[in-house]
Design a protein around this motif. Structure first.
Motif, short mmCIF file in Angstrom:
data_model
loop_
_atom_site.label_atom_id
_atom_site.label_comp_id
_atom_site.label_asym_id
_atom_site.label_seq_id
_atom_site.Cartn_x
_atom_site.Cartn_y
_atom_site.Cartn_z
N PRO A 101 1.00 -1.25 -0.01
CA PRO A 101 -0.21 -0.10 -0.08
C PRO A 101 0.84 1.27 -0.01
CG PRO A 101 -0.26 -1.25 2.20
CD PRO A 101 0.52 -1.99 1.18
N TYR A 102 1.85 1.34 0.67
CA TYR A 102 2.66 2.39 0.67
C TYR A 102 3.31 2.82 -0.71
CZ TYR A 102 2.82 2.84 5.65
OH TYR A 102 2.47 3.10 7.16
N VAL A 103 3.59 2.14 -1.69
CA VAL A 103 3.99 2.09 -3.03
C VAL A 103 2.90 2.79 -3.77
CG1 VAL A 103 4.89 1.13 -4.95
CG2 VAL A 103 5.94 0.34 -2.98
N ALA A 104 1.93 2.52 -3.79
CA ALA A 104 0.47 2.95 -4.43
C ALA A 104 0.12 4.31 -3.88
CB ALA A 104 -0.64 2.09 -4.45
N SER A 105 0.16 4.37 -2.35
CA SER A 105 -0.11 5.56 -1.73
C SER A 105 0.74 6.67 -2.09
CB SER A 105 -0.33 5.29 -0.52
OG SER A 105 -0.54 6.65 0.23
N ALA A 106 2.26 6.36 -2.12
CA ALA A 106 3.21 7.51 -2.58
C ALA A 106 2.79 8.05 -3.94
CB ALA A 106 4.63 6.80 -2.20
N GLU A 107 2.83 6.89 -5.10
CA GLU A 107 2.42 7.28 -6.23
C GLU A 107 1.16 8.25 -6.41
OE1 GLU A 107 3.06 5.22 -10.56
OE2 GLU A 107 1.80 4.29 -9.07
N LEU A 108 0.10 8.04 -5.68
CA LEU A 108 -0.72 8.86 -5.77
C LEU A 108 -0.71 10.16 -4.94
CD1 LEU A 108 -3.95 9.14 -6.13
CD2 LEU A 108 -4.57 8.14 -4.08
N ALA A 109 0.02 10.03 -3.96
CA ALA A 109 0.40 11.38 -3.31
C ALA A 109 0.96 12.22 -4.30
CB ALA A 109 1.10 11.19 -2.07
N LEU A 110 2.09 11.82 -4.98
CA LEU A 110 2.92 12.58 -5.86
C LEU A 110 2.24 13.33 -6.82
CD1 LEU A 110 6.13 10.05 -5.78
CD2 LEU A 110 6.05 12.49 -5.18
N ALA A 113 0.29 16.07 -5.50
CA ALA A 113 1.22 17.25 -5.25
C ALA A 113 1.41 18.09 -6.47
CB ALA A 113 2.48 16.84 -4.49
N GLU A 114 1.47 17.46 -7.75
CA GLU A 114 1.96 18.02 -8.98
C GLU A 114 0.71 19.15 -9.32
OE1 GLU A 114 4.18 17.55 -11.19
OE2 GLU A 114 5.29 16.05 -10.72
N SER A 115 -0.36 19.19 -8.89
CA SER A 115 -1.32 20.10 -8.98
C SER A 115 -1.25 21.06 -8.22
CB SER A 115 -2.82 19.40 -9.01
OG SER A 115 -2.91 18.86 -7.64
N LEU A 116 -0.35 21.50 -7.10
CA LEU A 116 -0.44 22.31 -6.14
C LEU A 116 0.12 23.54 -6.92
CD1 LEU A 116 1.04 20.49 -3.25
CD2 LEU A 116 -1.32 21.13 -3.38
N PRO A 117 -0.19 24.79 -6.49
CA PRO A 117 0.29 25.96 -7.14
C PRO A 117 1.47 26.39 -6.79
CG PRO A 117 -1.10 26.46 -5.23
CD PRO A 117 -1.18 24.82 -5.36
N VAL A 118 2.20 25.91 -5.82
CA VAL A 118 3.60 25.84 -5.41
C VAL A 118 4.64 24.90 -5.72
CG1 VAL A 118 5.22 26.76 -3.39
CG2 VAL A 118 2.65 27.49 -3.55
N ARG A 119 5.85 25.29 -6.14
CA ARG A 119 6.82 24.25 -6.31
C ARG A 119 7.35 23.55 -5.26
NH1 ARG A 119 10.83 24.34 -11.37
NH2 ARG A 119 8.77 23.93 -12.35
N LEU A 155 5.04 20.93 3.63
CA LEU A 155 3.84 20.21 4.10
C LEU A 155 4.13 18.67 4.03
CD1 LEU A 155 1.72 21.50 1.09
CD2 LEU A 155 1.72 22.25 3.27
N LEU A 156 3.36 17.92 4.80
CA LEU A 156 3.40 16.50 5.25
C LEU A 156 2.23 15.99 4.73
CD1 LEU A 156 5.08 16.55 8.82
CD2 LEU A 156 6.11 16.17 6.40
N VAL A 157 2.19 14.85 3.86
CA VAL A 157 0.99 14.35 3.43
C VAL A 157 1.10 12.65 3.91
CG1 VAL A 157 -0.30 13.84 1.27
CG2 VAL A 157 0.89 15.67 1.16
N PRO A 158 0.35 12.41 4.96
CA PRO A 158 0.33 11.01 5.46
C PRO A 158 -0.16 9.93 4.29
CG PRO A 158 -0.88 12.49 6.98
CD PRO A 158 -0.74 13.25 5.84
N LEU A 159 0.58 8.94 4.11
CA LEU A 159 0.43 7.97 3.07
C LEU A 159 -0.43 6.93 3.97
CD1 LEU A 159 3.87 7.54 1.46
CD2 LEU A 159 2.09 9.04 0.90
#
Length: 195
Positions: A101-110, A113-119, A155-159
């Motif tokens: 689950p952490y592998v799929a969750s990390a991919e989803l979180a990434l 994060a690509e859609s955030l307005p800040v780099r 920012l911290l995004v729990p996986l």
């Protein structure tokens, strides 16, 4: 806005490539997905893995230590596992493959994060005391990936799976989430219950 992924140390990447080329390493019992696929496998999206050892350390900004680099392992355009290299006394060495689950969750979180307005600079932050891994979005995209200082704008995004009561895939300011986790851990210790 796209994330600015830091380059992994070349010896860390080489150690993962060597493991991917080793039938013994790829066909371990712990990685049935890799064993079932013919490959070739490609390590992509290297992320520095930091560990926060003492979440309730005395006053001051929490510090982390660089533990290793995790690579997403792709086969025919999809992520099938992760591989980790760690720093040893002799330099970078392959540590292990992982699936789940952490592998799929990390991919989803990434992707989110690509859609955030800040780099941001993406990293992973492990909080062993909470049995928790987060996607750490460092506010300084050009920072040295080995630097372990948490910034005020990070920012911290729990996986997933996240600890009970903590929403996975919800971005939190590090300055807000870490004190809440500290309070939760302190209460759990006082009551003698799991955090």
């Amino acid at each position: 806005m796209p994330l600015l992924v830091p380059p992994a140390p070349a010896p860390a990447l080489r150690s993962v490539l060597t493991a991917l080329g080793s039938p013994t390493a790829v066909h371990e019992v712990r990685t049935p997905g890799l064993a079932a696929l013919p490959g070739p496998f490609e390590p992509e999206l290297p992320l520095p893995v930091h560990v926060l050892d003492a979440i309730d350390a005395p006053a001051g900004a929490p510090r982390t230590r660089l533990h290793g680099w995790r690579f997403m392992i792709r086969d025919e355009g999809r992520t099938v596992a992760a591989a980790e290299a760690v720093l040893t006394a002799d330099g970078w060495a392959f540590s292990h493959f992982s699936e789940g689950p952490y592998v799929a969750s990390a991919e989803l979180a990434l992707r989110e994060a690509e859609s955030l307005p800040v780099r941001y600079q993406p990293r992973l932050l492990s909080i062993p005391e909470m049995y928790m891994v987060t996607l750490w979005l460092h506010e300084n995209p050009a920072a040295d990936a080995a630097d372990g200082a948490l910034g005020a704008g990070d920012l911290l995004v729990p996986l997933a799976p996240a600890p009970p009561g903590i929403a996975a895939h919800r971005a939190h300011r590090a300055a807000e989430l870490l004190p809440a986790l500290t309070l939760r851990l302190t209460r759990a210790r006082l009551l003698g219950t799991p955090a």
